[in-house]
Motif scaffolding. Structure first.
Motif, PDB file in Angstrom:
ATOM      1  N   VAL A  19       0.840  -1.206   0.000  1.00 37.17           N
ATOM      2  CA  VAL A  19       0.000   0.000   0.000  1.00 37.17           C
ATOM      3  C   VAL A  19       0.877   1.259   0.000  1.00 37.17           C
ATOM      4  O   VAL A  19       0.601   2.218  -0.730  1.00 37.17           O
ATOM      5  N   LEU A  20       1.942   1.232   0.784  1.00 37.83           N
ATOM      6  CA  LEU A  20       2.782   2.425   0.846  1.00 37.83           C
ATOM      7  C   LEU A  20       3.589   2.636  -0.442  1.00 37.83           C
ATOM      8  O   LEU A  20       4.154   3.707  -0.642  1.00 37.83           O
ATOM      9  N   SER A  21       3.654   1.610  -1.305  1.00 36.24           N
ATOM     10  CA  SER A  21       4.340   1.799  -2.588  1.00 36.24           C
ATOM     11  C   SER A  21       3.395   2.346  -3.656  1.00 36.24           C
ATOM     12  O   SER A  21       3.818   2.631  -4.779  1.00 36.24           O
ATOM     13  N   LEU A  22       2.112   2.453  -3.305  1.00 37.54           N
ATOM     14  CA  LEU A  22       1.115   2.832  -4.318  1.00 37.54           C
ATOM     15  C   LEU A  22       1.429   4.166  -4.986  1.00 37.54           C
ATOM     16  O   LEU A  22       1.343   4.288  -6.205  1.00 37.54           O
ATOM     17  N   VAL A  23       1.802   5.155  -4.190  1.00 44.00           N
ATOM     18  CA  VAL A  23       1.964   6.496  -4.752  1.00 44.00           C
ATOM     19  C   VAL A  23       3.003   6.493  -5.856  1.00 44.00           C
ATOM     20  O   VAL A  23       2.739   6.944  -6.982  1.00 44.00           O
ATOM     21  N   ILE A  24       4.179   5.945  -5.565  1.00 41.40           N
ATOM     22  CA  ILE A  24       5.250   5.973  -6.566  1.00 41.40           C
ATOM     23  C   ILE A  24       4.848   5.150  -7.796  1.00 41.40           C
ATOM     24  O   ILE A  24       5.102   5.540  -8.939  1.00 41.40           O
ATOM     25  N   ILE A  25       4.158   4.031  -7.579  1.00 40.45           N
ATOM     26  CA  ILE A  25       3.763   3.182  -8.706  1.00 40.45           C
ATOM     27  C   ILE A  25       2.726   3.901  -9.576  1.00 40.45           C
ATOM     28  O   ILE A  25       2.837   3.942 -10.807  1.00 40.45           O
ATOM     29  N   VAL A  36       8.993  -2.149 -15.040  1.00 39.71           N
ATOM     30  CA  VAL A  36       9.202  -0.891 -14.302  1.00 39.71           C
ATOM     31  C   VAL A  36       8.671  -1.020 -12.874  1.00 39.71           C
ATOM     32  O   VAL A  36       9.286  -0.533 -11.928  1.00 39.71           O
ATOM     33  N   THR A  37       7.552  -1.721 -12.707  1.00 43.69           N
ATOM     34  CA  THR A  37       7.053  -1.933 -11.342  1.00 43.69           C
ATOM     35  C   THR A  37       8.093  -2.659 -10.506  1.00 43.69           C
ATOM     36  O   THR A  37       8.366  -2.277  -9.359  1.00 43.69           O
ATOM     37  N   ALA A  38       8.697  -3.710 -11.094  1.00 45.07           N
ATOM     38  CA  ALA A  38       9.697  -4.473 -10.325  1.00 45.07           C
ATOM     39  C   ALA A  38      10.888  -3.597  -9.970  1.00 45.07           C
ATOM     40  O   ALA A  38      11.404  -3.665  -8.846  1.00 45.07           O
ATOM     41  N   LEU A  39      11.320  -2.754 -10.907  1.00 44.86           N
ATOM     42  CA  LEU A  39      12.473  -1.879 -10.615  1.00 44.86           C
ATOM     43  C   LEU A  39      12.128  -0.869  -9.522  1.00 44.86           C
ATOM     44  O   LEU A  39      12.909  -0.641  -8.597  1.00 44.86           O
ATOM     45  N   LEU A  40      10.944  -0.273  -9.645  1.00 45.95           N
ATOM     46  CA  LEU A  40      10.534   0.695  -8.617  1.00 45.95           C
ATOM     47  C   LEU A  40      10.351   0.005  -7.268  1.00 45.95           C
ATOM     48  O   LEU A  40      10.724   0.535  -6.221  1.00 45.95           O
ATOM     49  N   PHE A  41       9.788  -1.190  -7.336  1.00 47.74           N
ATOM     50  CA  PHE A  41       9.543  -1.960  -6.113  1.00 47.74           C
ATOM     51  C   PHE A  41      10.865  -2.275  -5.408  1.00 47.74           C
ATOM     52  O   PHE A  41      10.967  -2.174  -4.191  1.00 47.74           O
ATOM     53  N   ALA A  42      11.887  -2.639  -6.223  1.00 50.25           N
ATOM     54  CA  ALA A  42      13.194  -2.944  -5.635  1.00 50.25           C
ATOM     55  C   ALA A  42      13.752  -1.714  -4.930  1.00 50.25           C
ATOM     56  O   ALA A  42      14.335  -1.808  -3.848  1.00 50.25           O
ATOM     57  N   GLY A  43      13.568  -0.549  -5.549  1.00 47.87           N
ATOM     58  CA  GLY A  43      14.084   0.671  -4.951  1.00 47.87           C
ATOM     59  C   GLY A  43      13.287   1.123  -3.742  1.00 47.87           C
ATOM     60  O   GLY A  43      13.844   1.535  -2.729  1.00 47.87           O
ATOM     61  N   ARG A  44      11.978   1.019  -3.827  1.00 45.00           N
ATOM     62  CA  ARG A  44      11.131   1.529  -2.747  1.00 45.00           C
ATOM     63  C   ARG A  44      10.991   0.519  -1.603  1.00 45.00           C
ATOM     64  O   ARG A  44      11.295   0.818  -0.454  1.00 45.00           O
ATOM     65  N   ALA A  45      10.525  -0.693  -1.928  1.00 44.49           N
ATOM     66  CA  ALA A  45      10.224  -1.658  -0.863  1.00 44.49           C
ATOM     67  C   ALA A  45      11.389  -2.598  -0.589  1.00 44.49           C
ATOM     68  O   ALA A  45      11.656  -2.939   0.560  1.00 44.49           O
ATOM     69  N   GLY A  46      12.105  -3.001  -1.645  1.00 44.01           N
ATOM     70  CA  GLY A  46      13.199  -3.952  -1.459  1.00 44.01           C
ATOM     71  C   GLY A  46      14.288  -3.404  -0.562  1.00 44.01           C
ATOM     72  O   GLY A  46      14.726  -4.054   0.384  1.00 44.01           O
ATOM     73  N   ALA A  57       4.073 -11.223   1.501  1.00 39.10           N
ATOM     74  CA  ALA A  57       3.489  -9.912   1.229  1.00 39.10           C
ATOM     75  C   ALA A  57       4.074  -9.327  -0.057  1.00 39.10           C
ATOM     76  O   ALA A  57       3.349  -8.750  -0.875  1.00 39.10           O
ATOM     77  N   GLY A  58       5.383  -9.504  -0.266  1.00 39.27           N
ATOM     78  CA  GLY A  58       6.006  -9.006  -1.484  1.00 39.27           C
ATOM     79  C   GLY A  58       5.472  -9.726  -2.713  1.00 39.27           C
ATOM     80  O   GLY A  58       5.112  -9.105  -3.720  1.00 39.27           O
ATOM     81  N   VAL A  59       5.387 -11.060  -2.619  1.00 40.21           N
ATOM     82  CA  VAL A  59       4.918 -11.851  -3.763  1.00 40.21           C
ATOM     83  C   VAL A  59       3.462 -11.522  -4.087  1.00 40.21           C
ATOM     84  O   VAL A  59       3.041 -11.518  -5.237  1.00 40.21           O
ATOM     85  N   PRO A 107       2.427  -8.206  -8.158  1.00 38.14           N
ATOM     86  CA  PRO A 107       1.573  -8.361  -9.340  1.00 38.14           C
ATOM     87  C   PRO A 107       0.398  -7.377  -9.343  1.00 38.14           C
ATOM     88  O   PRO A 107       0.032  -6.836 -10.403  1.00 38.14           O
ATOM     89  N   ILE A 108      -0.169  -7.115  -8.171  1.00 33.91           N
ATOM     90  CA  ILE A 108      -1.279  -6.158  -8.107  1.00 33.91           C
ATOM     91  C   ILE A 108      -0.783  -4.761  -8.466  1.00 33.91           C
ATOM     92  O   ILE A 108      -1.419  -4.020  -9.230  1.00 33.91           O
ATOM     93  N   LEU A 109       0.394  -4.425  -7.919  1.00 28.89           N
ATOM     94  CA  LEU A 109       0.967  -3.114  -8.243  1.00 28.89           C
ATOM     95  C   LEU A 109       1.214  -3.007  -9.749  1.00 28.89           C
ATOM     96  O   LEU A 109       0.964  -1.963 -10.366  1.00 28.89           O
ATOM     97  N   ALA A 110       1.702  -4.102 -10.362  1.00 32.16           N
ATOM     98  CA  ALA A 110       1.986  -4.072 -11.797  1.00 32.16           C
ATOM     99  C   ALA A 110       0.704  -3.873 -12.600  1.00 32.16           C
ATOM    100  O   ALA A 110       0.679  -3.124 -13.586  1.00 32.16           O
ATOM    101  N   MET A 111      -0.384  -4.525 -12.169  1.00 31.06           N
ATOM    102  CA  MET A 111      -1.658  -4.347 -12.879  1.00 31.06           C
ATOM    103  C   MET A 111      -2.143  -2.901 -12.764  1.00 31.06           C
ATOM    104  O   MET A 111      -2.625  -2.315 -13.739  1.00 31.06           O
ATOM    105  N   LEU A 112      -1.994  -2.361 -11.549  1.00 28.48           N
ATOM    106  CA  LEU A 112      -2.407  -0.963 -11.364  1.00 28.48           C
ATOM    107  C   LEU A 112      -1.545  -0.037 -12.211  1.00 28.48           C
ATOM    108  O   LEU A 112      -2.045   0.921 -12.814  1.00 28.48           O
ATOM    109  N   PHE A 113      -0.249  -0.352 -12.258  1.00 33.63           N
ATOM    110  CA  PHE A 113       0.675   0.453 -13.064  1.00 33.63           C
ATOM    111  C   PHE A 113       0.198   0.490 -14.509  1.00 33.63           C
ATOM    112  O   PHE A 113       0.070   1.558 -15.123  1.00 33.63           O
ATOM    113  N   SER A 114      -0.097  -0.688 -15.075  1.00 33.17           N
ATOM    114  CA  SER A 114      -0.523  -0.739 -16.482  1.00 33.17           C
ATOM    115  C   SER A 114      -1.848  -0.008 -16.685  1.00 33.17           C
ATOM    116  O   SER A 114      -2.013   0.737 -17.664  1.00 33.17           O
TER     117      SER A 114
END
Lengths: 258, 272
Positions: free
Chosen positions: A51-57, A101-111, A148-150, A154-161
């Motif tokens: 949820v906290l990654s939503l804004v950047i995504i 791009v979601t995975a890259l952003l996710f790695a930077g933000r949440a990873g 939680a990451g797994v 995918p949900i973040l990626a769907m929202l991204f698209s």
């Protein structure tokens, strides 16, 4: 001769890290889950990681969709094919940009946050003290974060698209004047559920597993000093970005190659 | 006071011929130790000889190269993971940093082991936690987060957490490091009182000679991979071992050299 020695040493170190990482993951996810205790922890992590990654995504998705439409339009209009803008934007996002791009952003933000958090828990002896309290840190700390990451990516990626397509619509239809009807209908006709949407989701599940695994392992395996944690955080971002891009090529070749 | 023989007939924790090394470096070379039930036993020695490692061996977090570590009759290195976890429920460890969980407040930290290992209703947990916090004088601080506590308070809160499930054995890892004189005194008294009121077996790892001498029933002094002296306070003070005397009196020169091994200073300076 030194470089041969170093090559050997590095190779052995790489493989032993993979071994340790596998043991960690095995211990975390194979153990019998305790749903009553595990579920609240999982929900909390979905909030922190997802949820906290939503804004950047969402913001990135919107802008990438807008840029795609702008760039696509300038090329397509030369051939009088600007009606296909919807197809171009949606296929680029669903097949490639969304998951990658979601995975890259996710790695930077949440990873990186996961690595730093777990590394600090290790440095402040919280993981050891869990063990001494007869609570398995793999189950209590690692497993909920992994799931939680797994689950989230995918949900973040769907929202991204989805947001990206809206961004493409904003620029293409509202601003540049592509016909609204053709934008949506050509998109609808050309995007296939199995071939495009499902493959994109599979990609992002694979990326989710890899990025989350790298992030939690780097934290769990970090040298418990401030320098060790900072190096672990960097490694998380570098290694998961490279892994995502490499795997993307392999997956694309498998899915869309023939 | 002399060694009471009956204390050693049924020890709570016993190390038999334990050898442990990290990589090439030998940390312990064939050491044997006994920790009697219901007593405070201190392990003292210079920094960096692996006193904390000893606690981790007893807790089963590290495995010795050889030798037996018996806790309540069970040989720790031979236990399965499940059996080890069962033994750990009866032991507890106070870490040097306190190791409070930073995302929970003091109350939840103390309640954590109770919630993990029992199915007690929340109102009983509340009573238990408040009693433990009362014992360490932090009942008023139950809502604070760990980052709002001073070092001494954090260690007392961690102490409350480590006695939450009334363990039989408690291990203190350098409990006096970095404490001001007041909280030091408080901690010393707490450790002593907990030991008598709960009949705990306590193992205190420390190099604060004065504090340890004040509370320990038995003392081990370690140096150079082995035990160099042990007994009651009086026996150690009378010991004729120069190593023991050097440590207890804090002398710079003696069998343990002040200087890290190096070539002679004139040789070193001339090279530059």
């Amino acid at each position: 001769m030194d470089w041969i020695q170093n090559l050997g040493k590095n190779t052995i170190e790489r493989f032993s890290a993979i071994g340790r990482a596998s043991f960690m993951l095995f211990g975390a996810i194979v153990a019998k889950p305790n749903l009553a205790k595990g579920f609240p922890l999982f929900v909390k992590q979905v909030y922190v990681i997802g949820v906290l990654s939503l804004v950047i995504i969402l913001v990135s998705g919107l802008f990438i969709g807008m840029v795609l439409a702008l760039q696509g339009y300038t090329v397509l209009v030369d051939y009088g094919a600007e009606d296909s803008l919807g197809q171009m934007v949606s296929l680029s996002l669903l097949r490639e940009l969304g998951p990658v791009v979601t995975a890259l952003l996710f790695a930077g933000r949440a990873g990186s946050a996961l690595t730093a958090e777990i590394g600090l828990m290790k440095a402040t002896e919280q993981l050891t003290s869990l063990e001494m309290m007869a609570v398995d840190p793999l189950r209590r700390v690692i497993a909920p974060r992994f799931w939680a990451g797994v689950f989230s990516m995918p949900i973040l990626a769907m929202l991204f698209s989805s947001v990206g397509i809206i961004g493409g619509h904003l620029v293409g239809v509202e601003w540049l004047g592509v016909d609204q009807g053709s934008f949506w209908s050509i998109m609808q006709a050309s995007v296939q559920f199995e071939g495009d949407i499902l493959n994109g989701i599979i990609k992002s599940i694979v990326f989710a597993i890899v990025v989350t695994w790298i992030a939690i392992f780097r934290g769990y395996d970090a040298i418990p000093t401030s320098e060790g944690i900072s190096r672990a955080t960097t490694q998380t971002v570098v290694q998961s970005s490279l892994a995502v891009l490499g795997l993307d090529f392999v997956l694309t070749a498998l899915m869309f190659g023939s | 006071m002399n060694i009471n023989k009956t204390d050693f007939e049924s020890p709570h924790v016993e190390l038999k011929n334990v050898t442990f090394s990290r990589g090439e470096r030998v940390i312990y070379d064939d050491i044997s130790m006994v920790f009697p039930k219901g007593k405070i036993t201190a392990i003292m020695g210079p920094s960096g000889i692996g006193k904390t490692t000893l606690l981790r061996l007893i807790g089963g977090q590290l495995y010795p190269d050889s030798g037996d570590i018996i806790v309540s009759g069970q040989n720790i290195p031979k236990l399965s993971r499940k059996e080890l976890y069962a033994v750990r429920e009866k032991m507890s460890m106070l870490f040097q940093s306190g190791a409070l969980f930073t995302e929970m407040n003091v109350f939840d930290n103390v309640a954590f082991p109770i919630r993990e290992h029992t199915k007690l209703p929340e109102d009983i947990i509340r009573t238990m936690v408040l009693m433990k916090l009362e014992a360490v004088g932090l009942r008023g601080a139950y809502e604070l987060m760990p980052n709002e506590l001073s070092g001494g308070m954090a260690r007392r809160a961690a102490l409350a957490r480590s006695i939450a499930l009334d363990p039989e054995l408690i291990m203190y890892d350098e409990p006096f490091v970095g404490q001001d004189p007041i909280s030091m005194g408080v901690l010393v008294r707490l450790i002593r009182n907990l030991n008598t009121s709960l009949n705990l077996t306590s193992i205190v790892v420390s190099h604060d000679v004065k504090e340890v001498m004040g509370i320990a029933d038995y003392i081990y002094i370690m140096a150079d991979k082995r035990v160099i002296g042990y007994g009651t306070k009086e026996q150690l003070l009378e010991s004729d071992s120069p190593l023991v005397q050097q440590f207890l009196k804090g002398l710079a020169d003696g069998p343990v050299p002040f200087h890290y091994p190096a070539p002679s200073i004139s040789q070193d300076l001339m090279q530059g």
